[in-house]
Structure formats: structure tokens, C-alpha cells
Design a protein around this motif. Structure first.
Motif, PDB file in Angstrom:
ATOM      1  N   GLY A   1       8.665  21.252  66.176  1.00 32.96           N
ATOM      2  CA  GLY A   1      10.089  21.006  66.167  1.00 32.96           C
ATOM      3  C   GLY A   1      10.798  21.955  67.121  1.00 32.96           C
ATOM      4  O   GLY A   1      10.174  22.802  67.774  1.00 32.96           O
ATOM      5  N   PRO A   2      12.119  21.873  67.190  1.00 30.82           N
ATOM      6  CA  PRO A   2      12.861  22.718  68.142  1.00 30.82           C
ATOM      7  C   PRO A   2      12.909  24.188  67.759  1.00 30.82           C
ATOM      8  O   PRO A   2      13.273  25.023  68.589  1.00 30.82           O
ATOM      9  CB  PRO A   2      14.263  22.092  68.123  1.00 30.82           C
ATOM     10  N   GLU A   3      12.524  24.526  66.522  1.00 30.96           N
ATOM     11  CA  GLU A   3      12.612  25.931  66.094  1.00 30.96           C
ATOM     12  C   GLU A   3      11.786  26.852  66.985  1.00 30.96           C
ATOM     13  O   GLU A   3      12.224  27.950  67.352  1.00 30.96           O
ATOM     14  CB  GLU A   3      12.158  26.073  64.633  1.00 30.96           C
ATOM     15  N   ILE A   4      10.571  26.409  67.344  1.00 28.73           N
ATOM     16  CA  ILE A   4       9.712  27.259  68.160  1.00 28.73           C
ATOM     17  C   ILE A   4      10.304  27.448  69.547  1.00 28.73           C
ATOM     18  O   ILE A   4      10.214  28.534  70.138  1.00 28.73           O
ATOM     19  CB  ILE A   4       8.283  26.667  68.240  1.00 28.73           C
ATOM     20  N   ALA A   5      10.945  26.425  70.096  1.00 25.40           N
ATOM     21  CA  ALA A   5      11.570  26.549  71.416  1.00 25.40           C
ATOM     22  C   ALA A   5      12.747  27.527  71.372  1.00 25.40           C
ATOM     23  O   ALA A   5      12.976  28.282  72.327  1.00 25.40           O
ATOM     24  CB  ALA A   5      12.036  25.181  71.908  1.00 25.40           C
ATOM     25  N   ILE A   6      13.486  27.499  70.282  1.00 24.31           N
ATOM     26  CA  ILE A   6      14.612  28.418  70.114  1.00 24.31           C
ATOM     27  C   ILE A   6      14.108  29.862  70.078  1.00 24.31           C
ATOM     28  O   ILE A   6      14.649  30.755  70.738  1.00 24.31           O
ATOM     29  CB  ILE A   6      15.394  28.066  68.832  1.00 24.31           C
ATOM     30  N   ASP A   7      13.043  30.112  69.303  1.00 28.02           N
ATOM     31  CA  ASP A   7      12.441  31.447  69.262  1.00 28.02           C
ATOM     32  C   ASP A   7      11.899  31.842  70.632  1.00 28.02           C
ATOM     33  O   ASP A   7      12.063  32.987  71.075  1.00 28.02           O
ATOM     34  CB  ASP A   7      11.300  31.470  68.238  1.00 28.02           C
TER      35      ASP A   7
END
Length: 385
Positions: free
Chosen positions: A34-40
Motif C-alpha cells: 500500500g502507499p504507507e511504505i512509499a510515504i515512509d
């Protein structure tokens, strides 16, 4: 043709061939995350990004480009403002902004007969007001809150779809999932009775559980195609996470889970859709069931022996997943690459294989994404069928 458009078409063709159990030019790489890893990865704050989708729009293309993936899942992030305003007990944010799904009960055991008689009415009249307290307000407030919630959800979903299109246009990454559904038994367990409730129901009222799954099946079939316009498509596929089978014994699986699950998957594929099954947990005792499903199914395996999986289901199902993300934390870069080599040797022969991790990487904490990039580069350079 622009370079990005040509790259997009090459990647899409690569994915389509693999899903059709053919041999593209090389093994495709799929980002299950999901986008969470990209945000991190981009050093941004998740809590801020859930309220400001421009941050996600900025981060996702960077992550996809740097990780050199061929395809990705549809951007999916639950909007905390919507769930908080609706008084949700079903999905709640933690202090970091990550949305969690606690153990809740949306339907009481004595409401089984109502669900069986009219599942849609029961969901609207009983389950939604229980899971979302704003829908239980007196008089016209309940209907007004329901309308506000629906409009807010539609607006938020449109924004996420625009982000997906931006990723396709800016870095040439096809989004190959669309919509998410559950099997009737998973929906009953996950959204209505909860894990504790369904575990008791299997012993105290098994006939009602069976009848409830049968009643929910038409809704799940309809839900599966609601996000599509026009004729059915090979890609993007309908994503279906399978939660409960690893908690059931074989007899329970055969009686309660399999009958409606099989008809749901085969019903969708018969219409021309591709179904992507996220096969959670260890299914080693259930591979023969999966091997009997009709073609046009993608199996994303979380666990299990990839060689056995290929032997059991590889003739009618494109195989994905199974790469252990734990290796990115505990093993050397060379060891991480060796795991990928072994997986390719076992799963690639004959075609129908896409490389991805066995779990979605939710957060970047403790993982070395440089190791994942090294693995992806190895697959790109050496991933031949």
C-alpha cells in the motif's frame, strides 16, 4: 509513442502474458504494498498523508520508480476523517494515523434469520448503524449522515483513482487491481460476527452459518463487478483476500468456506474477469481445492513451499508472492538474492509466474529496502522463463 507510454505498454503486456500462463520476455515484478511504505520511504509522515493525498501522489511514483516494479496494486488508504465522523468502531486510527480493524461484532447471533431472509436489508438496518454510530442517530439524521458518508467516500475514492492514473502517466506503472471483495464466509466472519463470534457459531448453529453464506453470495457477486465499467477485463483483476481458511480444519473448510467461495470465483471468471486471491496463511492442506478452480485466477501466496505450490496449482493459476519480507530485516543482500534465485527456479518453469513479496510491506521500520531493490534488479537481469 512517448517513452513512458511505451514502458507502460511493455509492462502491461508482460503482466498479461504471465497471468495467461504464458512466458513473457522476463518475470514481471509486482508491488503488493500500500502507499504507507512509499510515504515512509520518502521520509513523510503517514498521519499527514492520510489527510493530504498530495503527499501520496508525490511519494508513490518515486517509490515505484526507484524499486523498478512492473505493476502495482490500486492505491488504498482508509480516510480517517470519514471514519471518525461516521463514528466507526469497525476501522479506527492509531496514534500514527494507521487505520486498524479491531475485533468487533456487527450482527448478533439471533439476527441470523433476518440476514438469511434479506441480507441487504439487514446490513443497512442493523449492521451499518452498529458499526458506524452516526447512522444510528434518531430521525432524519441517520439518513443524512449516510448520504454524507457515501458522498465523502466517493470523493475520496475518486482522488485515489486519480493518483493511480498519475502513477501510470508519470512512471509507466500499470495498476493491475481494481475493487476488493471477500468470500461470503470471510465477510460473515470479518464484518458481521467477528473472529470470536464465528468460531462459536460453527459449533452452536452450523446450519445458520451455511445458510448465511448462501444468502450473502449474490451480494458478493454483485460487489465484485461494481467498480468495472463496460465489458469484463483481463486486467485489472478483482482482489480477494482470504482470511479464515488457515484457521479452519479441513472439514470446516469443505463445509462452510469452499462451496460459496468456489461459486464466487468461478462465477466471476466465467463472466470474463480475472480474480486475484491473496492466500493468507498456510494452505498446504488445501492446494488441491485451489487447483480445481477455473482458469483466470491469480494466486498471491503468503506462505508455503513454492515448489509444491507450482506443482499443485500452476497448471491453471498464475503464481505470485511467497517471498519472505522478514529476510529484508535479518539476512544479507546476497542471501536475499539467493532466496529469489531459488523461487525463480521452482516457480518460473512453464510460465505463469510473477515476482512479489508474500506479505504487503506496511511500514519501512526495520527493513532494508536496498536489499529489496537488489532482489528486483536480479529478477530483471536474470528472471527468464
Amino acid at each position: 509513442m512517448s517513452g513512458i507510454k511505451q514502458l507502460f505498454d511493455e509492462r502491461l503486456n508482460r503482466l498479461e502474458k504471465a497471468i495467461c500462463l504464458q512466458k513473457p520476455d522476463r518475470i514481471p515484478i509486482f508491488s503488493l504494498n500500500g502507499p504507507e511504505i512509499a510515504i515512509d520511504y520518502c521520509g513523510r509522515q503517514l498521519k499527514s498523508a492520510t489527510w493530504n493525498l498530495e503527499i501520496i501522489k508525490e511519494c508513490l511514483p518515486i517509490y515505484y520508480r526507484d524499486m523498478q516494479v512492473d505493476a502495482a496494486s490500486a492505491t488504498f488508504l482508509r480516510y480517517p476523517g470519514l471514519y471518525t465522523t461516521m463514528g466507526s468502531q469497525n476501522f479506527v486510527p492509531n496514534k500514527d494515523g494507521f487505520m486498524q480493524h479491531p475485533e468487533v461484532c456487527g450482527m448478533l447471533v439471533n439476527e441470523y434469520p433476518e440476514l438469511i431472509k434479506d441480507p441487504f436489508k439487514t446490513l443497512v438496518d442493523k449492521v451499518l448503524p452498529r458499526q458506524y454510530k452516526a447512522f444510528a442517530k434518531p430521525g432524519p439524521l441517520a439518513g443524512l449522515n449516510l448520504a454524507k458518508g457515501a458522498l465523502s467516500y466517493m470523493h475520496y475514492t475518486q482522488q485515489l483513482q486519480e493518483i493511480d492514473q498519475y502513477c501510470a502517466d508519470s512512471v509507466g506503472v500499470p495498476i493491475i487491481t481494481k475493487n476488493m471483495i471477500e468470500s461470503p464466509f470471510d465477510f460473515l466472519s470479518d464484518q458481521l460476527r467477528g473472529f470470536t463470534g464465528i468460531s462459536v457459531d460453527l459449533h452452536r448453529c452450523p446450519e445458520l452459518v451455511e445458510q448465511a453464506c448462501e444468502a450473502l453470495l449474490p451480494l458478493m457477486l454483485r460487489w465484485g463487478v461494481t467498480a468495472y465499467q463496460g465489458a469484463p477485463k483481463k486486467l485489472p483483476f478483482i482482489f480477494m483476500p482470504l482470511h479464515m481458511p488457515s484457521f479452519l480444519n479441513p472439514k470446516q473448510f469443505e463445509r462452510f468456506y469452499w462451496p460459496t467461495f468456489e461459486r464466487l470465483v468461478n462465477g466471476l471468471t466465467a463472466k470474463g474477469y480475472t480474480v486475484g486471491l491473496f492466500i493468507e496463511g498456510n494452505w498446504s492442506k488445501l492446494y488441491d481445492y485451489l487447483g480445481s478452480l477455473n482458469p483466470r485466477v491469480v494466486g498471491i501466496f503468503e506462505d508455503g513451499n513454492i515448489k509444491v505450490i507450482k506443482e499443485k496449482v500452476g497448471k491453471n493459476m498464475c503464481i505470485m508472492g511467497n517471498y519472505p519480507i522478514e529476510a529484508l530485516k535479518s539476512k544479507s543482500t546476497e542471501a536475499c538474492i539467493d532466496i529469489a534465485k531459488e523461487m525463480i527456479d521452482c516457480a518460473a518453469p512453464g510460465g505463469g509466474y510473477i515476482f512479489t513479496t508474500g506479505k504487503s510491506i506496511l511500514r519501512n521500520k526495520g527493513l532494508d529496502l536496498n536489499k529489496l531493490l537488489a532482489v528486483h534488479r536480479y529478477v530483471i537481469e536474470n528472471g527468464k522463463y
